[in-house]
Design a protein around this motif. Structure first.
Motif: not given
Length: 271
Positions: A165-171, A91-97
């Protein structure tokens, strides 16, 4: 050469010391950044005051300022997880934070500037393993990927919400299945598509046959009604009307009235 006044040397020394102190005390915080103040001879990390914002600041030279990026950032992670039936999935994922601005002092005090590696990435891995473990490879390959992405986001957010931590999105960028599993899923999807197409053709053919039966029945009913309404008298009247129209034609002809089998006129000539 004249000697310098006695006061000149101390003045020069004071100016030099002042310049050094100012240079040590001057802090410039750039765009999208904030500073956490550390008081060496005080309470240490300042957590009950807002962080230092963008721009120029003067602080005591014996204190320190730790600068953090507070705008949205992105972190990438490649991980191996197990599906519900125990197959390895990459799984390849990224997070906006971004760090929560008002809690920056506590973040520095409790987590440090390595909070991404210490908190965020382990949280993403844990959430991904938990969520993917509830699904089969077929689910990961299909349109359920969006649902899986949302579940990973919600679970990661739950883990880090009390970590400043403010997590905005996980893709979910990519899901890589074992080659044999991927081929099997593609064959199954192709067979299902062909089956749906065949069923559609059968339904279409059945509807066309029903349409033709209804149309034929309508025509048969119309002919039956018409036949029932055509009596001998009506037929004779129609024949006479047609004969009269023919007699008015400029072409030469001989009309014999009442000579037919049914008493209708006969046309003997048409020159």
């Amino acid at each position: 050469m004249d000697k310098l006044p006695k006061i000149a040397l101390p003045t020069i020394l004071l100016i030099i010391v002042a310049i050094i102190l100012v240079s040590k005390s001057a802090i410039v915080i750039g765009s999208g950044e904030a500073g956490v103040l550390y008081k060496t001879f005080g309470e240490g990390v300042v957590i009950d005051e807002p962080p230092l914002g963008e721009g120029f600041h003067l602080v005591a030279p014996w204190n320190k300022v730790f600068i953090y990026e507070v705008r949205q950032q992105e972190v990438f992670e490649k991980m191996k997880v197990l599906s519900s039936n125990g197959l390895d999935i990459q799984l390849d994922a990224s997070a906006w934070f971004q760090p929560r601005f008002q809690d920056l002092g506590r973040l520095h005090q409790e987590k440090g500037d390595q909070y991404k590696e210490r908190i965020l990435l382990p949280a993403i891995r844990s959430a991904a393993r938990s969520v993917v473990g509830r699904y089969t490879p077929e689910d990961l390959y299909s349109t359920k990927r969006d649902a899986i992405q949302n579940e990973i986001f919600e679970e990661t957010k739950r883990i880090v919400e009390d970590q400043y931590i403010q997590l905005n999105e996980v893709l979910v960028r990519d899901v890589t299945l074992p080659a044999t599993i991927k081929d099997a899923i593609e064959r199954k999807l192709k067979q299902e598509q062909e089956s749906l197409e065949y069923e559609f053709r059968l339904v279409s053919a059945d509807k066309e046959a029903q349409r033709q039966r209804i149309e034929a029945q309508g025509k048969a009913d119309a002919n039956r009604i018409l036949s029932a309404s055509l009596t001998d008298k009506i037929l004779q009247d129609k024949g006479i009307e047609a004969t009269l129209k023919l007699s008015e034609s400029p072409n030469a002809k001989v009309v014999v009235v009442g000579s037919g089998d049914s008493g209708l006129p006969l046309i003997l000539g048409n020159n």
